[in-house]
Scaffold this motif. Structure first.
Motif, PDB file in Angstrom:
ATOM      1  N   ALA A 127      12.528  63.924  24.649  1.00 24.76           N
ATOM      2  CA  ALA A 127      13.990  63.849  24.737  1.00 24.76           C
ATOM      3  C   ALA A 127      14.373  62.382  24.821  1.00 24.76           C
ATOM      4  O   ALA A 127      13.942  61.680  25.749  1.00 24.76           O
ATOM      5  CB  ALA A 127      14.489  64.606  25.958  1.00 24.76           C
ATOM      6  N   MET A 128      15.146  61.899  23.863  1.00 21.68           N
ATOM      7  CA  MET A 128      15.616  60.521  23.863  1.00 21.68           C
ATOM      8  C   MET A 128      17.018  60.475  24.465  1.00 21.68           C
ATOM      9  O   MET A 128      17.922  61.185  24.008  1.00 21.68           O
ATOM     10  CB  MET A 128      15.619  59.954  22.443  1.00 21.68           C
ATOM     11  N   LEU A 187      19.892  53.181  23.638  1.00 21.69           N
ATOM     12  CA  LEU A 187      18.748  53.961  24.115  1.00 21.69           C
ATOM     13  C   LEU A 187      18.248  53.443  25.457  1.00 21.69           C
ATOM     14  O   LEU A 187      17.872  52.275  25.577  1.00 21.69           O
ATOM     15  CB  LEU A 187      17.618  53.908  23.088  1.00 21.69           C
ATOM     16  N   LEU A 188      18.236  54.328  26.452  1.00 24.35           N
ATOM     17  CA  LEU A 188      17.691  53.968  27.763  1.00 24.35           C
ATOM     18  C   LEU A 188      16.187  54.219  27.816  1.00 24.35           C
ATOM     19  O   LEU A 188      15.400  53.306  28.075  1.00 24.35           O
ATOM     20  CB  LEU A 188      18.394  54.759  28.863  1.00 24.35           C
ATOM     21  N   PHE A 189      15.772  55.454  27.591  1.00 20.05           N
ATOM     22  CA  PHE A 189      14.351  55.800  27.616  1.00 20.05           C
ATOM     23  C   PHE A 189      14.170  57.188  27.036  1.00 20.05           C
ATOM     24  O   PHE A 189      15.148  57.896  26.744  1.00 20.05           O
ATOM     25  CB  PHE A 189      13.797  55.748  29.050  1.00 20.05           C
ATOM     26  N   GLY A 190      12.920  57.559  26.851  1.00 19.71           N
ATOM     27  CA  GLY A 190      12.600  58.912  26.414  1.00 19.71           C
ATOM     28  C   GLY A 190      11.869  59.653  27.516  1.00 19.71           C
ATOM     29  O   GLY A 190      11.342  59.044  28.451  1.00 19.71           O
ATOM     30  N   ILE A 191      11.860  60.978  27.417  1.00 19.97           N
ATOM     31  CA  ILE A 191      11.083  61.815  28.332  1.00 19.97           C
ATOM     32  C   ILE A 191      10.179  62.698  27.475  1.00 19.97           C
ATOM     33  O   ILE A 191      10.667  63.607  26.787  1.00 19.97           O
ATOM     34  CB  ILE A 191      11.963  62.695  29.228  1.00 19.97           C
ATOM     35  N   ALA A 192       8.886  62.411  27.482  1.00 21.96           N
ATOM     36  CA  ALA A 192       7.927  63.283  26.813  1.00 21.96           C
ATOM     37  C   ALA A 192       7.700  64.483  27.718  1.00 21.96           C
ATOM     38  O   ALA A 192       7.579  64.333  28.939  1.00 21.96           O
ATOM     39  CB  ALA A 192       6.621  62.545  26.561  1.00 21.96           C
ATOM     40  N   PHE A 193       7.638  65.681  27.119  1.00 18.50           N
ATOM     41  CA  PHE A 193       7.476  66.855  27.980  1.00 18.50           C
ATOM     42  C   PHE A 193       6.726  67.981  27.287  1.00 18.50           C
ATOM     43  O   PHE A 193       6.679  68.055  26.055  1.00 18.50           O
ATOM     44  CB  PHE A 193       8.828  67.337  28.516  1.00 18.50           C
ATOM     45  N   GLY A 194       6.122  68.810  28.126  1.00 20.26           N
ATOM     46  CA  GLY A 194       5.340  69.940  27.648  1.00 20.26           C
ATOM     47  C   GLY A 194       4.478  70.474  28.772  1.00 20.26           C
ATOM     48  O   GLY A 194       4.857  70.404  29.946  1.00 20.26           O
ATOM     49  N   THR A 195       3.296  70.964  28.419  1.00 19.65           N
ATOM     50  CA  THR A 195       2.344  71.482  29.401  1.00 19.65           C
ATOM     51  C   THR A 195       1.340  70.389  29.750  1.00 19.65           C
ATOM     52  O   THR A 195       0.653  69.871  28.863  1.00 19.65           O
ATOM     53  CB  THR A 195       1.590  72.710  28.857  1.00 19.65           C
ATOM     54  N   ALA A 196       1.269  70.021  31.006  1.00 17.62           N
ATOM     55  CA  ALA A 196       0.333  68.977  31.434  1.00 17.62           C
ATOM     56  C   ALA A 196      -1.105  69.461  31.274  1.00 17.62           C
ATOM     57  O   ALA A 196      -1.414  70.638  31.514  1.00 17.62           O
ATOM     58  CB  ALA A 196       0.598  68.595  32.878  1.00 17.62           C
ATOM     59  N   ASP A 197      -1.988  68.553  30.847  1.00 21.53           N
ATOM     60  CA  ASP A 197      -3.412  68.854  30.746  1.00 21.53           C
ATOM     61  C   ASP A 197      -4.033  68.716  32.136  1.00 21.53           C
ATOM     62  O   ASP A 197      -4.251  67.605  32.623  1.00 21.53           O
ATOM     63  CB  ASP A 197      -4.083  67.896  29.766  1.00 21.53           C
ATOM     64  N   ARG A 198      -4.293  69.831  32.769  1.00 23.13           N
ATOM     65  CA  ARG A 198      -4.793  69.810  34.144  1.00 23.13           C
ATOM     66  C   ARG A 198      -6.247  69.360  34.233  1.00 23.13           C
ATOM     67  O   ARG A 198      -6.745  69.098  35.325  1.00 23.13           O
ATOM     68  CB  ARG A 198      -4.605  71.182  34.788  1.00 23.13           C
ATOM     69  N   ASP A 199      -6.940  69.260  33.102  1.00 24.35           N
ATOM     70  CA  ASP A 199      -8.329  68.802  33.109  1.00 24.35           C
ATOM     71  C   ASP A 199      -8.442  67.300  32.877  1.00 24.35           C
ATOM     72  O   ASP A 199      -9.543  66.755  32.886  1.00 24.35           O
ATOM     73  CB  ASP A 199      -9.133  69.543  32.031  1.00 24.35           C
ATOM     74  N   SER A 200      -7.322  66.634  32.661  1.00 24.37           N
ATOM     75  CA  SER A 200      -7.343  65.195  32.413  1.00 24.37           C
ATOM     76  C   SER A 200      -7.706  64.438  33.684  1.00 24.37           C
ATOM     77  O   SER A 200      -7.192  64.742  34.767  1.00 24.37           O
ATOM     78  CB  SER A 200      -5.972  64.722  31.923  1.00 24.37           C
ATOM     79  N   PRO A 201      -8.574  63.422  33.585  1.00 29.48           N
ATOM     80  CA  PRO A 201      -8.891  62.609  34.778  1.00 29.48           C
ATOM     81  C   PRO A 201      -7.679  61.870  35.317  1.00 29.48           C
ATOM     82  O   PRO A 201      -7.642  61.506  36.495  1.00 29.48           O
ATOM     83  CB  PRO A 201      -9.950  61.630  34.259  1.00 29.48           C
ATOM     84  N   LEU A 202      -6.655  61.678  34.480  1.00 29.12           N
ATOM     85  CA  LEU A 202      -5.441  61.012  34.944  1.00 29.12           C
ATOM     86  C   LEU A 202      -4.654  61.861  35.933  1.00 29.12           C
ATOM     87  O   LEU A 202      -3.771  61.363  36.627  1.00 29.12           O
ATOM     88  CB  LEU A 202      -4.546  60.668  33.740  1.00 29.12           C
TER      89      LEU A 202
END
Length: 244
Positions: A127-128, A187-202
């Motif tokens: 979302a921009m 443009l202020l910023f964007g919001i990337a969104f969806g399902t988080a990868d729960r297996d990511s080390p981050l």
């Protein structure tokens, strides 16, 4: 979420997403929640472009091209100064690069992290958030901040996650050109969104927030008696005065 407090304190900003799209009806519900944000004199200055599918891929390609060519075109400044705010940003960066195994002198690896930003961390949607040029833009920007918080909390409440990405604003011309947005929209910023990868080390990152006494000044100490906040504020004030 059982309570608003739980929703606020458990929300996170993931940096790895699964490619599965969010159902359209959920996105609509999130946008409905977001539009109930307060704004100065009810101006509601936000315009949100939700980008998915082939349009999302084209936008990512345009951002990467602008980045690789060094064509930055921010509508707003991006400085953090040279004090505590810069230090907090550096702390987050060090933690993120550390989990990724990227050394401080690994310029190629660090550049790839920026490119990952511009690929929306793999999220299927972005979302921009734009505002019109109203005065110096500060009031409109603060309104969009409240809108964005509603957006993020609603995502979380529906079982999805989003991450605000200021780096998108560094390539505002590329975004406007790709999405057909007029120049007067900033443009202020964007919001990337969806399902988080729960297996990511981050997912292990837990940066936290500074204590209340670092950002709150009490003018009626009786209001919060018993919570220990006044003592903490007094101690911090004493340390600050001693260092002057």
């Amino acid at each position: 979420m059982s309570t608003i407090t739980e929703a606020i304190r458990s929300r996170r900003s993931p940096r790895t997403f699964l490619p599965d799209p969010v159902p359209g009806e959920v996105i609509r519900e999130v946008l409905e929640d977001a539009r109930w944000a307060p704004s100065h004199s009810n101006t509601q200055p936000w315009t949100t472009h939700v980008v998915s599918g082939a349009a999302r891929d084209a936008l990512s390609s345009a951002l990467l091209e602008a980045h690789d060519a060094g064509r930055r075109s921010p509508d707003f400044t991006d400085t953090y100064g040279d004090g505590v705010h810069l230090q907090r940003s550096q702390h987050l960066a060090a933690a993120t690069y550390g989990v990724r195994g990227i050394a401080r002198d690994d310029h190629e690896g660090r550049n790839e992290v920026v490119r990952d930003n511009l690929r929306f961390y793999g999220a299927p949607h972005v979302a921009m958030l734009f505002v019109p040029q109203l005065g110096d833009g500060v009031r409109a920007a603060s309104d969009v901040g409240m809108y964005a918080q509603n957006f993020l909390l609603s995502l979380h409440g529906h079982g999805y996650q989003g991450i605000p990405q200021a780096v998108h604003g560094m390539y505002a011309d590329a975004v406007r050109r790709t999405l057909g947005v007029p120049r007067e929209q900033k443009l202020l910023f964007g919001i990337a969104f969806g399902t988080a990868d729960r297996d990511s080390p981050l997912r292990s990152l837990d940066i936290g927030r500074v204590p209340l006494e670092h950002s709150v000044v009490l003018h009626d100490s009786g209001t919060l008696d018993g919570g220990g906040l006044q003592d903490a504020v007094d101690a911090r004030t004493a340390r600050s005065m001693a260092s002057m």
